[in-house]
Design an enzyme around this catalytic site. Structure first.
Site, PDB file in Angstrom:
ATOM      1  N   ASP A 367     -30.980  -7.098  87.904  1.00  0.00           N
ATOM      2  CA  ASP A 367     -29.981  -6.561  88.837  1.00  0.00           C
ATOM      3  C   ASP A 367     -30.399  -5.198  89.416  1.00  0.00           C
ATOM      4  O   ASP A 367     -30.900  -4.347  88.678  1.00  0.00           O
ATOM      5  CB  ASP A 367     -28.677  -6.406  88.030  1.00  0.00           C
ATOM      6  CG  ASP A 367     -27.482  -6.145  88.906  1.00  0.00           C
ATOM      7  OD1 ASP A 367     -27.648  -6.006  90.119  1.00  0.00           O
ATOM      8  OD2 ASP A 367     -26.370  -6.081  88.339  1.00  0.00           O
ATOM      9  N   ARG A 443     -15.542  -6.321  86.481  1.00  0.00           N
ATOM     10  CA  ARG A 443     -16.773  -5.540  86.651  1.00  0.00           C
ATOM     11  C   ARG A 443     -16.820  -4.923  88.058  1.00  0.00           C
ATOM     12  O   ARG A 443     -17.853  -4.867  88.694  1.00  0.00           O
ATOM     13  CB  ARG A 443     -18.005  -6.412  86.429  1.00  0.00           C
ATOM     14  CG  ARG A 443     -19.217  -5.609  85.978  1.00  0.00           C
ATOM     15  CD  ARG A 443     -20.500  -6.395  86.123  1.00  0.00           C
ATOM     16  NE  ARG A 443     -21.602  -5.665  85.495  1.00  0.00           N
ATOM     17  CZ  ARG A 443     -22.872  -5.931  85.694  1.00  0.00           C
ATOM     18  NH1 ARG A 443     -23.238  -6.920  86.477  1.00  0.00           N
ATOM     19  NH2 ARG A 443     -23.805  -5.225  85.111  1.00  0.00           N
ATOM     20  N   ASN A 480     -20.787 -12.748  86.689  1.00  0.00           N
ATOM     21  CA  ASN A 480     -20.279 -11.777  85.723  1.00  0.00           C
ATOM     22  C   ASN A 480     -18.781 -11.554  85.681  1.00  0.00           C
ATOM     23  O   ASN A 480     -18.343 -10.491  85.260  1.00  0.00           O
ATOM     24  CB  ASN A 480     -20.989 -10.437  85.941  1.00  0.00           C
ATOM     25  CG  ASN A 480     -22.390 -10.467  85.369  1.00  0.00           C
ATOM     26  OD1 ASN A 480     -22.560 -10.658  84.181  1.00  0.00           O
ATOM     27  ND2 ASN A 480     -23.383 -10.316  86.220  1.00  0.00           N
ATOM     28  N   GLY A 529     -24.296 -13.160  80.150  1.00  0.00           N
ATOM     29  CA  GLY A 529     -24.875 -13.803  78.974  1.00  0.00           C
ATOM     30  C   GLY A 529     -24.395 -15.237  78.900  1.00  0.00           C
ATOM     31  O   GLY A 529     -24.602 -16.031  79.812  1.00  0.00           O
ATOM     32  N   ASP A 534     -23.287 -24.468  79.147  1.00  0.00           N
ATOM     33  CA  ASP A 534     -22.739 -25.810  78.984  1.00  0.00           C
ATOM     34  C   ASP A 534     -23.744 -26.835  79.491  1.00  0.00           C
ATOM     35  O   ASP A 534     -24.700 -26.502  80.196  1.00  0.00           O
ATOM     36  CB  ASP A 534     -21.393 -25.926  79.718  1.00  0.00           C
ATOM     37  CG  ASP A 534     -21.519 -25.567  81.189  1.00  0.00           C
ATOM     38  OD1 ASP A 534     -22.140 -26.335  81.941  1.00  0.00           O
ATOM     39  OD2 ASP A 534     -20.996 -24.501  81.598  1.00  0.00           O
ATOM     40  N   GLU A 614     -47.134  -1.546  67.552  1.00  0.00           N
ATOM     41  CA  GLU A 614     -46.136  -2.561  67.929  1.00  0.00           C
ATOM     42  C   GLU A 614     -46.637  -3.390  69.112  1.00  0.00           C
ATOM     43  O   GLU A 614     -46.353  -4.582  69.204  1.00  0.00           O
ATOM     44  CB  GLU A 614     -44.799  -1.887  68.241  1.00  0.00           C
ATOM     45  CG  GLU A 614     -44.128  -1.400  66.961  1.00  0.00           C
ATOM     46  CD  GLU A 614     -42.613  -1.241  67.095  1.00  0.00           C
ATOM     47  OE1 GLU A 614     -41.910  -1.565  66.126  1.00  0.00           O
ATOM     48  OE2 GLU A 614     -42.165  -0.796  68.174  1.00  0.00           O
TER      49      GLU A 614
HETATM   50  C1  DGJ Z   1     -25.294  -9.717  82.834  1.00  0.00           C
HETATM   51  C2  DGJ Z   1     -26.513 -10.364  82.261  1.00  0.00           C
HETATM   52  O1  DGJ Z   1     -26.211 -11.141  81.174  1.00  0.00           O
HETATM   53  C3  DGJ Z   1     -27.536  -9.291  81.929  1.00  0.00           C
HETATM   54  O2  DGJ Z   1     -28.639  -9.853  81.294  1.00  0.00           O
HETATM   55  C4  DGJ Z   1     -27.917  -8.606  83.212  1.00  0.00           C
HETATM   56  O3  DGJ Z   1     -28.563  -9.520  84.052  1.00  0.00           O
HETATM   57  C5  DGJ Z   1     -26.693  -8.041  83.874  1.00  0.00           C
HETATM   58  N1  DGJ Z   1     -25.656  -9.006  84.027  1.00  0.00           N
HETATM   59  C6  DGJ Z   1     -27.040  -7.463  85.223  1.00  0.00           C
HETATM   60  O4  DGJ Z   1     -25.964  -7.044  85.913  1.00  0.00           O
END
Ligand code: DGJ
Length: 728
Positions: A367, A443, A480, A529, A534, A614
């Site tokens: 993003d 959001r 989101n 996330g 599904d 690492e």
């Molecule tokens: C939610 C996603 O799950 C994150 O990994 C990331 O891409 C953000 N959105 C970006 O806004």
């Protein structure tokens, strides 16, 4: 194999290990007679018994026979308003305004191969591995036909279901409910398992004995949701990983859904699953039809582990359409948790310079690359490269990444709009909103009305231009927020109940279009996330970002719950930084790698901030993952312990199809001094073979499974182990 006994009107669906049967009875009602371990066949309707039950109405055809009631008989597709008071699958609003459905058998048809559903996700199968049965029922008063579709995948123990309702009358009908599957079982001594949680802690199994009355889960968020998953299990009360009869039901749908089970008065169980009727009402004009999304049923006579493995294989081989079919998907690095919105072209190139020598193959720019997007308050809807961050656009950036030997991927969130965007200023009515109300923000963004073709076309036009502008091989499709204020300016009042479903169909249409236009691009689904994890999405996006929680220890639980239905290759999982961004927990890099290998495996950290030691370990992890890719991604998956049980460790295992290789992973989750000696009993090995562990000591398969592998004493928090077993 589908066996049709036309004379007795008995329809039997056999898979390798299971049998499913229906019968059209003397009153042309389609009854469900059996679903369970494979049987020879025959008419099993004698399992259904009849008695005069008080307060259970008798349909007119039954005359004075008071033992015949829709309310007590196991229905193949349940109705309402005419004498069955349990959960309905179908509810029609007739032209006169009454709400009911009454179905009678008309005909059946056998077809080779698997039916397809236009505009909807569905399992696919050729004549070689699938058959289709279509049973047509009719509601004479409503002048409607209901076609029940069954896809039988013998080798996968999978039966898919779909339903099509056709208005054969001369007046409009309204569908108030149209479930995808109904399963009536002649017993109620079952447990119901659902997969529940919240953002960052998705899909925790919740198991409880089925009670009297209705229980279940659903989503009214317009997405399948973080909170509940469109996958449920009914199983024997004593079923465990290796034992017991288990039924799994998955809905291939990414919008609001409902999965309800009802323990009924005479100890039967009804499970129904489909679009959530709460936000649904669909008008069917004369001649029009409506198709409900596909449902999938699997039955395992031998425990939950086997149920999951059946589903994994079916989803991997007969649902997911992977541009990397038969090949390895690249190991990626994503910049989100490392930079958030604070990046530019040079920083990304620096990432790639450090990551490429470690064996990382794909750089994903998350993003913040478009419009005026320096935080999450603006820019969504303006899918044009922000040249302040990326001078010269992707045409300039992507070749710089490719020169370093890496491919390039990009993040999008097409369904959303920021009020602070050019798109919103030009088309405020394109955002979902209810006239007279100010829409709720989530959001700080609004949801575009994806039920409208012109909205989709505009957004897709912009995104297509971006994807065509440079060599892009991966897209992360994010989403989101939940849908609120659902109302579409493009639909008349009586059709507003169609918006949510039309929205989902719009998302599917754009995803399909993107797949068609860019067949080489791997699309990863994401919704904050795991908010839209599904089986429907998996048809379009072969992998889905499993959770915004990247903490390896929390992920043990999230990935454990996810594994009941979804295969490892679908589970987006990254190694992120420690302390973890979400909960501040410290974990060793080894452990983060081990846990990410129960998924697609990649990184989400600033590789420049990782110590040389690492970095060396990251290199080894990437090499190990690539070497054992097939085993990890396509092996049979065994859960060896339950992270919710509070034991000292969580362990799982992948076993190759020929059982000559296995990878055992274990993460210690609680630590004490003077620990007892532990042995870990493995599963799925060949008892007759001997396995060398990590190139050293060898052990017989039967000993490893019956007595176990002696675990070393681990020191330090959250240590992990991977045991690679090869037959010698
Ligand atoms: C939610 C996603 O799950 C994150 O990994 C990331 O891409 C953000 N959105 C970006 O806004």
């Amino acid at each position: 194999m589908i066996v049709l006994d036309q004379e007795n009107r008995v329809f039997t669906l056999h898979t390798q290990n299971t049998t499913y049967q229906m019968k059209a009875d003397r009153h042309n009602v389609l009854l469900h007679t059996y679903y369970g371990p494979r049987l020879a066949g025959g008419d099993l309707s004698y399992l259904i018994r009849y008695a005069d039950r008080a307060c259970a109405p008798n349909p007119a055809e039954a005359g004075l026979d008071r033992t015949y009631s829709l309310d007590t008989l196991p229905q193949e597709y349940s109705t309402c308003g005419v004498g069955d008071f349990r959960l309905p699958s179908l509810e029609l609003e007739l032209p006169g305004g009454s709400c009911s459905a009454d179905l009678r058998y008309v005909r059946c048809e056998l077809r080779g191969g698997k039916y397809a559903l236009e505009g909807l996700p569905a399992f696919h199968g050729s004549r070689a591995d699938a058959e289709t049965l279509v049973i047509t029922l009719e509601d004479a008063a409503a002048q409607a036909e209901v076609e029940l579709y069954y896809g039988v995948f013998e080798g996968y123990d999978l039966i898919t279901r779909a339903v099509r309702v056709v208005n054969r009358g001369g007046q409009a009908l309204r569908l108030r409910r149209c479930d995808s599957l109904c399963l009536d079982l002649l017993r109620s001594d079952l447990d119901l398992i659902t997969f529940d949680g919240c953002h960052m802690m998705e899909r925790a199994p919740d198991r409880a004995p089925l009670r009297s009355g209705v229980q279940g889960v659903g989503s009214a968020r317009g997405t399948s949701s973080h909170q509940h998953n469109p996958f449920v299990i009914l199983c024997d009360r004593d079923a465990n990983e290796d034992y017991g009869l288990c039924y799994g039901a998955a809905l291939l749908y990414s919008g609001s859904f409902q999965a309800l089970a009802e323990g009924s008065q005479y100890d039967n169980t009804r499970l129904v699953m489909g679009i959530n009727p709460l936000q649904f009402c669909w008008t069917l004009e004369p001649g029009q039809s409506f198709t409900a999304p596909e449902g999938a049923l699997v039955c395992s006579p031998s425990g939950l582990g086997q149920l999951s493995r059946q589903l994994h294989r079916a989803i991997r081989e007969r649902l997911i359409r992977d541009p990397y079919e038969g090949k390895r998907r690249p190991v990626l690095i994503n910049n989100w948790e490392a930079t958030y919105f604070d990046f530019d072209a040079d920083k990304l190139v620096d990432f790639a310079k450090t990551a490429a020598p470690l064996g990382i193959e794909l750089l994903v720019m998350d993003d913040g690359w478009f419009g005026k997007r320096n935080d999450d308050n603006s820019g969504l809807g303006d899918w044009v490269v922000n040249e302040e961050k990326l001078p010269g656009g992707l045409e300039a950036l992507v070749p710089r990444i490719q020169e370093l030997g890496m491919s390039f991927g990009i993040w999008i969130e097409p369904e959303m709009v920021s009020e602070d965007s050019q798109l919103y200023r030009e088309h405020p009515d394109w955002a979902l909103h209810i006239p007279g109300r100010s829409p709720a923000r989530g959001r700080n963004q609004l949801v575009l009305d994806f039920s409208r073709p012109e909205v989709r076309q505009h957004v897709y036009g912009q995104i297509k231009a971006v994807l065509s502008s440079a060599g892009i091989s991966y897209v992360k499709w994010d989403m989101n927020r939940s849908l609120s204020d659902v109302w579409s300016a493009a639909l008349p009042p009586q059709r507003q109940g169609e918006v949510c479903h039309r929205y989902v169909l719009g998302v599917y249409e754009m995803l399909e279009q993107m797949r068609r236009d860019f067949p080489h691009i791997l699309i990863e689904g994401c919704a904050g996330g795991g908010g839209r994890f599904d089986a429907g999405m998996l048809y379009y996006t072969p992998q889905i970002w499993c959770s915004d929680n990247t903490d390896a220890i929390d992920r043990l639980r999230i990935q454990y719950g996810t594994s009941f239905c979804y295969p490892v290759s679908a589970v987006g999982a990254h190694v992120s930084t420690s302390p973890n961004e979400e909960n501040g927990r410290l974990t060793p890099l080894e452990t983060r790698g081990t846990v990410a290998m129960a998924g697609t495996f990649g990184y989400e950290l600033d590789p420049r901030k990782v110590s040389p030691q690492e970095q060396e370990l990251m290199k080894e992890q990437a090499a190990f993952f690539k070497e054992h890719y097939d085993l990890i991604q396509r092996g049979d998956y065994y859960r060896l312990s339950d992270p919710f049980a509070g034991g000292p460790y969580t362990a799982w295992e992948q076993v190759s199809a020929d059982r000559r290789e296995a990878l055992v992973s274990l993460v210690s989750t609680s630590l004490r001094a003077a620990p007892p000696f532990q042995t870990l009993r493995l599963k799925g090995l060949d008892p007759a073979l001997t396995y060398q562990v990590n190139g050293g000591e060898a052990y017989p398969g039967d000993v490893l499974m019956s007595a176990g592998f002696p675990l070393p004493l681990l020191r330090g928090d959250y240590q992990s182990m991977q045991l690679y077993l090869r037959a010698i």
